[in-house]
Design a protein around this motif. Structure first.
Motif, PDB file in Angstrom:
ATOM      1  N   VAL A   1      24.886  50.905  23.227  1.00  0.00           N
ATOM      2  CA  VAL A   1      24.170  52.049  23.810  1.00  0.00           C
ATOM      3  C   VAL A   1      23.370  52.753  22.706  1.00  0.00           C
ATOM      4  CG1 VAL A   1      24.435  54.245  25.044  1.00  0.00           C
ATOM      5  CG2 VAL A   1      25.991  52.357  25.513  1.00  0.00           C
ATOM      6  N   GLN A   2      24.032  52.986  21.565  1.00  0.00           N
ATOM      7  CA  GLN A   2      23.353  53.649  20.438  1.00  0.00           C
ATOM      8  C   GLN A   2      22.163  52.810  19.971  1.00  0.00           C
ATOM      9  OE1 GLN A   2      26.873  53.891  18.056  1.00  0.00           O
ATOM     10  NE2 GLN A   2      27.002  56.104  18.244  1.00  0.00           N
TER      11      GLN A   2
ATOM     12  N   THR B   1      21.339  49.586  29.320  1.00  0.00           N
ATOM     13  CA  THR B   1      22.551  49.596  28.482  1.00  0.00           C
ATOM     14  C   THR B   1      23.718  48.928  29.223  1.00  0.00           C
ATOM     15  OG1 THR B   1      22.966  51.853  29.195  1.00  0.00           O
ATOM     16  CG2 THR B   1      22.024  51.600  27.043  1.00  0.00           C
TER      17      THR B   1
ATOM     18  N   GLU C   1      25.566  45.713  27.645  1.00  0.00           N
ATOM     19  CA  GLU C   1      27.014  45.750  27.391  1.00  0.00           C
ATOM     20  C   GLU C   1      27.694  44.463  27.853  1.00  0.00           C
ATOM     21  OE1 GLU C   1      29.000  47.781  25.890  1.00  0.00           O
ATOM     22  OE2 GLU C   1      27.942  49.683  25.701  1.00  0.00           O
TER      23      GLU C   1
ATOM     24  N   THR D   1      21.929  56.811  16.160  1.00  0.00           N
ATOM     25  CA  THR D   1      20.771  56.685  17.049  1.00  0.00           C
ATOM     26  C   THR D   1      19.512  57.176  16.332  1.00  0.00           C
ATOM     27  OG1 THR D   1      22.274  57.139  18.860  1.00  0.00           O
ATOM     28  CG2 THR D   1      19.953  57.271  19.373  1.00  0.00           C
TER      29      THR D   1
ATOM     30  N   LEU E   1      19.796  53.613  31.358  1.00  0.00           N
ATOM     31  CA  LEU E   1      21.213  53.430  31.739  1.00  0.00           C
ATOM     32  C   LEU E   1      21.442  52.014  32.250  1.00  0.00           C
ATOM     33  CD1 LEU E   1      22.360  56.725  33.516  1.00  0.00           C
ATOM     34  CD2 LEU E   1      23.204  55.766  31.381  1.00  0.00           C
TER      35      LEU E   1
END
Lengths: 251, 253
Positions: free
Chosen positions: A94-95, A243, A247, A4, A240
């Protein structure tokens, strides 16, 4: 964490090298020169006038910075293959997203810092004093624009068209900016439904009334900390959500 | 679930289907139950006309696209998990590195991403390995030719010393010398035990590079095997003729 941080640093380097970033800094110097000129012409409290004009210019340019980088990054990276290259490495989505978001924050922070240092320097040079609350103004703007940035990232993940994402972020900014005023006007009107709607919008979305730079500069430390927490809540929620969407998205 | 032996296979696809939404109700089947296995140490070439589903298949293999049905194992893991991509390198088609950066700056980033592996190459070693002339290292990427950019892309793939590389049209945009150099590089990589999966429509390149080929047409895998087997099956002497016979045969059926 390391991946990150690496992505955040890479985003910062990429951003600084962009011609748009340099162009914004040049434009900033030009608007400051203009505001100093208007300040000299003003009859009363020229330091306040110059601070007002300078803050407005910085607000506008910081918004342009966010819109340019946060809105275009996902589309551009997908088109050029960078997104595929990065995500084909042992890096989670996410990273990737958190890294990019942090990188944009790292780009925004020096932009605001340099802008206000320049503004303070000019005030010192011309009026031999700096507006009292000036050091707190970039903090208020940074908090506000971090929330806008998080929303811009969310909208660029959500919408497949760049223009839709851009319009959504501008609409978000305008609504958050005006929601408090709209609630006040609607509460004094005769339409209870409109009053309910505006109140609901103000309570659901972040209200930028709370971030007014001069109000923030004079507020006690408790207020500033509370606003930091308030901003963090929205930032975490937007990232959030972004992400979770990324995903499930085919790249 | 993957067996112990399967964990050693770089890539396995079992009955992979992918449906893309096309409008509100209509759906397009991009892959129709593809099953494929890549063996360690081989060079595998995936052939197919435009729109056959080659890029979709590669992206599914890397966890970038979620399959509608079927099972995918990359290094024995679900490809959406980061650990599955350890030791894997991928170069997308039409890759364009950030235009304002120099190869040196970009490779420093790629190298650091690569240093997540055990024994990475240095960025300069990777640039030397792909034959990018030294004078181009500090030039902005927007000033480099397509062939040079392709070399930078390859360097960014090789910098973390992967054991399995997936390349999407790696020879496109390269001049004859560049193609020769890249082919040499790939053969060298393979000779050191590396596995290669490449997508290409340049049949001549596939012919003298790959141990096995697959022919993908309209989302279905029509053939998987050695080139000699393909020639024998179609009764043709040239790979191009055999490929056309397979694809047209499917069209006629």
């Amino acid at each position: 964490m390391r991946k990150t941080a690496l992505l955040a640093r890479f985003t910062l380097i990429q951003g600084i090298k962009e011609r748009f970033f340099v162009g914004l800094l040049v434009l900033l110097v030009f608007t400051f020169a203009l505001s100093q000129y208007i300040g000299i012409l003003s009859l009363a409290n020229p330091v306040k006038v110059v601070t007002d004009l300078g803050t407005s210019s910085i607000t506008f340019l910081a918004l342009a910075l966010i819109l340019f980088f946060a809105i275009t990054f996902l589309y551009k990276e997908r088109e050029e293959g960078m997104l595929l290259l990065i995500l084909s490495r042992p890096v989670s989505r996410v990273q990737y997203l958190v890294g990019r978001f942090t990188g944009f924050l790292l780009l925004l922070a020096p932009f605001l810092a340099v802008s206000f240092l320049l503004l303070a320097g000019l005030q010192m040079a011309i009026y031999s004093r700096v507006y009292q609350g000036l050091p707190w103004i970039p903090v208020a703007l940074f908090l506000k624009f971090s929330v806008v940035l998080a929303f811009a990232v969310l909208s660029s993940v959500f919408f497949t068209e760049q223009i839709t994402s851009l319009l959504a972020t501008i609409s978000f900014y305008v609504v958050c900016q005006l929601s408090h005023q709209a609630t006040l006007i609607a509460s004094q009107g005769s339409n209870p439904f409109a009053a309910k709607i505006t109140l609901m919008v103000e309570r659901t979305l972040p209200s930028f009334e709370l971030y007014k730079p001069f109000k923030f500069a004079q507020a006690p430390l408790e207020y500033k900390l509370l606003l930091l927490f308030y901003s963090l809540l929205y930032i975490v929620a937007f990232i959030l959500l972004a992400t979770a969407l990324l995903e499930r998205k085919d790249i | 679930m993957a067996g112990k032996e399967d964990l050693h296979k770089p890539l396995q696809l079992k009955g992979v289907k992918k449906l893309f939404k096309k409008g509100l109700k209509e759906k397009k089947e991009a892959l129709k139950g593809v099953s494929l296995q890549i063996e360690r140490g081989e060079i595998f070439g995936l052939l197919g006309p435009n729109g056959a589903g080659k890029s979709t298949l590669v992206k599914i293999a890397l966890g970038l696209i979620i399959p509608s049905e079927g099972e995918v194992l990359l290094n024995g893991h679900n490809p959406s998990k980061p650990q599955a991509k350890k030791g894997v390198g991928y170069l997308p088609e039409h890759f364009r590195p950030p235009s304002r950066l120099t190869p040196e700056t970009f490779m420093a980033f790629a190298g650091e991403m690569g240093s997540l592996s055990d024994n990475p190459l240095s960025p300069t070693d990777a640039l030397t390995l792909v034959g990018l002339e030294r004078s181009a290292w500090s030039r902005q990427m927007r000033r480099l030719s397509k062939g040079m950019l392709q070399r930078v892309g390859l360097a960014s793939v090789l910098v973390h010393r992967p054991s399995f590389i997936i390349l999407d049209e790696p020879l496109s945009g390269l001049d004859p010398i560049g193609r020769h150099d890249v082919k040499e590089l790939l053969m060298q990589f393979n000779a050191q035990g590396g596995t290669i999966f490449l997508n290409s429509h340049i049949l001549a390149d596939i012919g003298n590079l790959c141990h096995r080929v697959g022919i993908l047409h309209q989302g279905s895998l029509l053939f998987v095997g050695k080139i000699e087997e393909l020639l024998a099956k179609t009764g043709r002497a040239q790979l191009e003729e055999a490929f056309l016979a397979m694809v047209k045969g499917e069209k006629d059926a």
